[in-house]
Motif scaffolding. Structure first.
Motif, mmCIF file in Angstrom:
data_model
loop_
_atom_site.group_PDB
_atom_site.id
_atom_site.type_symbol
_atom_site.label_atom_id
_atom_site.label_comp_id
_atom_site.label_asym_id
_atom_site.label_seq_id
_atom_site.Cartn_x
_atom_site.Cartn_y
_atom_site.Cartn_z
ATOM 1 N N LYS A 3 37.608 66.428 16.174
ATOM 2 C CA LYS A 3 38.766 65.577 16.419
ATOM 3 C C LYS A 3 39.939 66.085 15.582
ATOM 4 N N PRO A 4 41.144 66.140 16.165
ATOM 5 C CA PRO A 4 42.313 66.580 15.380
ATOM 6 C C PRO A 4 42.552 65.666 14.178
ATOM 7 N N SER A 5 43.052 66.255 13.116
ATOM 8 C CA SER A 5 43.352 65.508 11.892
ATOM 9 C C SER A 5 44.753 64.920 11.962
ATOM 10 N N GLU A 34 45.581 73.620 15.263
ATOM 11 C CA GLU A 34 46.272 73.312 16.512
ATOM 12 C C GLU A 34 45.864 71.913 16.980
ATOM 13 N N ALA A 35 46.839 71.115 17.411
ATOM 14 C CA ALA A 35 46.678 69.743 17.911
ATOM 15 C C ALA A 35 46.598 68.695 16.807
ATOM 16 N N ASP A 36 46.576 69.097 15.524
ATOM 17 C CA ASP A 36 46.624 68.121 14.441
ATOM 18 C C ASP A 36 47.977 67.413 14.445
ATOM 19 N N THR A 37 47.990 66.162 14.012
ATOM 20 C CA THR A 37 49.231 65.421 13.859
ATOM 21 C C THR A 37 49.804 65.701 12.473
ATOM 22 N N ALA A 103 57.220 58.498 17.674
ATOM 23 C CA ALA A 103 57.509 59.925 17.790
ATOM 24 C C ALA A 103 56.680 60.616 16.719
ATOM 25 N N ARG A 104 55.860 61.585 17.143
ATOM 26 C CA ARG A 104 55.016 62.272 16.172
ATOM 27 C C ARG A 104 55.052 63.769 16.412
ATOM 28 N N PHE A 105 54.859 64.496 15.338
ATOM 29 C CA PHE A 105 54.834 65.948 15.413
ATOM 30 C C PHE A 105 53.387 66.422 15.471
ATOM 31 N N GLU A 106 53.117 67.320 16.408
ATOM 32 C CA GLU A 106 51.780 67.875 16.584
ATOM 33 C C GLU A 106 51.861 69.399 16.454
ATOM 34 N N ALA A 107 50.845 69.998 15.850
ATOM 35 C CA ALA A 107 50.811 71.448 15.662
ATOM 36 C C ALA A 107 50.553 72.158 16.990
ATOM 37 N N LEU A 108 51.361 73.169 17.276
ATOM 38 C CA LEU A 108 51.185 74.000 18.471
ATOM 39 C C LEU A 108 50.133 75.082 18.253
ATOM 40 N N GLN A 109 49.871 75.374 16.997
ATOM 41 C CA GLN A 109 48.966 76.456 16.614
ATOM 42 C C GLN A 109 48.450 76.163 15.218
ATOM 43 N N ASP A 110 47.503 76.943 14.758
ATOM 44 C CA ASP A 110 47.050 76.811 13.378
ATOM 45 C C ASP A 110 48.199 77.203 12.448
#
Length: 127
Positions: A3-5, A34-37, A103-110
């Protein structure tokens, strides 16, 4: 698949940006997958009417969620995510929900520890 962190303020540091003249930027202290908030954008909530009020001071930290929920990322309600700078080659993106008014920021990559966080502000920002 794990699960993303969801990361918080203590996982980041604010220091001089790698972009000349940009002021300060947001840097991770932890490895982000990637996909972490990265975090939620926070600040004073204003309406469209308040936004267009000629008496309201200018703010470069406006994030428009919907007509009744505009986030001004300045002041005591703002958080670390306001230091995410623009790049045409971002490592994060913004997810806006008018339903949940978030509004949240999510990682596009590691993203490795020590790297600066960037997202593409979009064409509207520069007009």
């Amino acid at each position: 698949m794990p699960k993303p962190s969801i990361w918080t303020a203590g996982d980041f540091e604010i220091r001089t940006s790698t972009i000349e003249g940009a002021g300060r930027g947001l840097f991770t202290k932890v490895p982000i997958k990637e996909a972490d908030t990265i975090g939620y954008y926070t600040g004073e909530i204003i309406s469209e009417r308040e936004f267009y009020d000629p008496e309201r001071p200018f703010s470069a930290y406006i994030l428009w969620v919907c007509r009744t929920h505009i986030i001004d990322g300045v002041g005591p309600k703002a958080n670390y995510t306001r230091y995410i700078n623009h790049s045409d080659e971002p490592n994060a993106f913004l997810i806006v929900s008018s339903r949940w008014k978030t509004a949240r920021f999510e990682a596009l990559q590691d993203i490795a520890p020590g790297e600066e966080i960037f997202f593409d502000y979009g064409e509207d920002y520069w007009e």
